[in-house]
Design a protein around this motif. Structure first.
Motif, PDB file in Angstrom:
ATOM      1  N   ASN A  70       0.985  -1.054   0.101  1.00  0.00           N
ATOM      2  CA  ASN A  70      -0.069   0.041  -0.141  1.00  0.00           C
ATOM      3  C   ASN A  70       0.993   1.287   0.019  1.00  0.00           C
ATOM      4  OD1 ASN A  70      -1.766   2.187   1.429  1.00  0.00           O
ATOM      5  ND2 ASN A  70      -3.182   0.945   0.843  1.00  0.00           N
ATOM      6  N   ALA A 122      -4.492   5.256 -11.426  1.00  0.00           N
ATOM      7  CA  ALA A 122      -5.639   5.147 -10.591  1.00  0.00           C
ATOM      8  C   ALA A 122      -5.809   6.795  -9.948  1.00  0.00           C
ATOM      9  CB  ALA A 122      -5.643   4.258  -9.297  1.00  0.00           C
ATOM     10  N   GLY A 127      -3.457   4.070  -2.324  1.00  0.00           N
ATOM     11  CA  GLY A 127      -4.065   2.849  -2.814  1.00  0.00           C
ATOM     12  C   GLY A 127      -3.156   1.466  -2.617  1.00  0.00           C
ATOM     13  N   ASP A 128      -3.449   0.505  -3.189  1.00  0.00           N
ATOM     14  CA  ASP A 128      -2.836  -0.732  -3.169  1.00  0.00           C
ATOM     15  C   ASP A 128      -1.920  -0.907  -4.159  1.00  0.00           C
ATOM     16  OD1 ASP A 128      -3.782  -1.808  -0.570  1.00  0.00           O
ATOM     17  OD2 ASP A 128      -5.499  -2.797  -1.480  1.00  0.00           O
ATOM     18  N   TYR A 130       0.316  -3.677  -6.616  1.00  0.00           N
ATOM     19  CA  TYR A 130       0.501  -4.922  -7.036  1.00  0.00           C
ATOM     20  C   TYR A 130       1.704  -5.278  -7.884  1.00  0.00           C
ATOM     21  CZ  TYR A 130      -4.653  -5.067  -5.669  1.00  0.00           C
ATOM     22  OH  TYR A 130      -5.470  -4.857  -4.479  1.00  0.00           O
ATOM     23  N   GLY A 147      -3.736   0.524  -7.477  1.00  0.00           N
ATOM     24  CA  GLY A 147      -4.998   0.778  -7.459  1.00  0.00           C
ATOM     25  C   GLY A 147      -5.907  -0.593  -7.588  1.00  0.00           C
ATOM     26  N   SER A 148      -6.997  -0.412  -7.819  1.00  0.00           N
ATOM     27  CA  SER A 148      -8.170  -1.639  -8.126  1.00  0.00           C
ATOM     28  C   SER A 148      -7.723  -2.287  -9.397  1.00  0.00           C
ATOM     29  CB  SER A 148      -9.446  -1.272  -7.948  1.00  0.00           C
ATOM     30  OG  SER A 148     -10.300  -2.420  -8.147  1.00  0.00           O
ATOM     31  N   LYS A 150      -7.810  -3.907 -12.910  1.00  0.00           N
ATOM     32  CA  LYS A 150      -8.990  -3.496 -14.082  1.00  0.00           C
ATOM     33  C   LYS A 150      -9.238  -4.789 -14.775  1.00  0.00           C
ATOM     34  CE  LYS A 150      -7.464   1.163 -14.289  1.00  0.00           C
ATOM     35  NZ  LYS A 150      -6.253   1.809 -14.888  1.00  0.00           N
ATOM     36  N   ARG A 159      -7.104 -10.607  -9.488  1.00  0.00           N
ATOM     37  CA  ARG A 159      -8.220 -10.877  -8.755  1.00  0.00           C
ATOM     38  C   ARG A 159      -8.584 -12.296  -8.708  1.00  0.00           C
ATOM     39  NH1 ARG A 159     -12.505  -7.052 -12.232  1.00  0.00           N
ATOM     40  NH2 ARG A 159     -11.534  -5.071 -11.862  1.00  0.00           N
TER      41      ARG A 159
END
Length: 172
Positions: A70, A122, A127-128, A130, A147-148, A150, A159
């Protein structure tokens, strides 16, 4: 007299991360590469060592390592798959050989992972992060995502791995 780095692995790892960050795509106005670099700085402060993917023999033709941090606070989690055996900081070891993720992994291990792309755009400040490293098809590829994740090949793999790692019954 020049001094040797105390941790050669950390030096090599930093180069991997920096290359992945440099190649991360920015499609919006917000370039979040500084946030990706901040995640790595947090790991250094925590004295985190990579879980050994790059130096370990890969099982059944391939390996995948997902490292999670993060940008706002020190955090390090990981999901590592050797062949079809998943280990993570979330759960005990899971055999993926009969899971939906195993089909995705077979394709990834058989073909060079050229369709994996990072992203650093993002809209969130905290944010996270990866970092995904895939070894398969005789190649190694590392990407960074901020970020998240996609709905891209990279985001979907992240995911899927997180879904299995955080919900142990899904791997069976």
């Amino acid at each position: 007299m020049a001094q040797q780095p105390k941790n050669v692995e950390a030096t090599e790892t930093a180069l991997d991360y920096q290359e992945a960050i440099a190649q991360a795509e920015v499609t919006q106005r917000s370039d979040r590469r500084p946030e990706l670099r901040r995640c790595i700085k947090h790991w250094g402060a925590l004295r985190i060592k990579r879980v050994g993917l790059l130096n370990a023999p890969s099982g059944e033709g391939g390996s995948v390592l997902l490292e999670i941090g993060n940008s706002g606070f020190p955090r390090y989690d990981y999901v590592r798959v050797d062949g079809f055996l998943l280990k993570s900081s979330f759960i005990a070891t899971v055999d993926l050989s009969h899971s939906a993720l195993s089909k995705h992994l077979m394709e990834l291990y058989a073909n060079p992972p050229i369709d994996l792309h990072g992203s650093a755009d993002a809209e969130v400040d905290d944010g996270d992060c990866y970092y995904l490293t895939v070894i398969g098809g005789g190649m190694q590829r590392s990407v960074a995502v901020y970020g998240s994740p996609k709905a891209t090949p990279t985001g979907l793999l992240i995911r899927e791995m997180l879904d299995v790692a955080t919900k142990p019954n899904k791997g069976d």
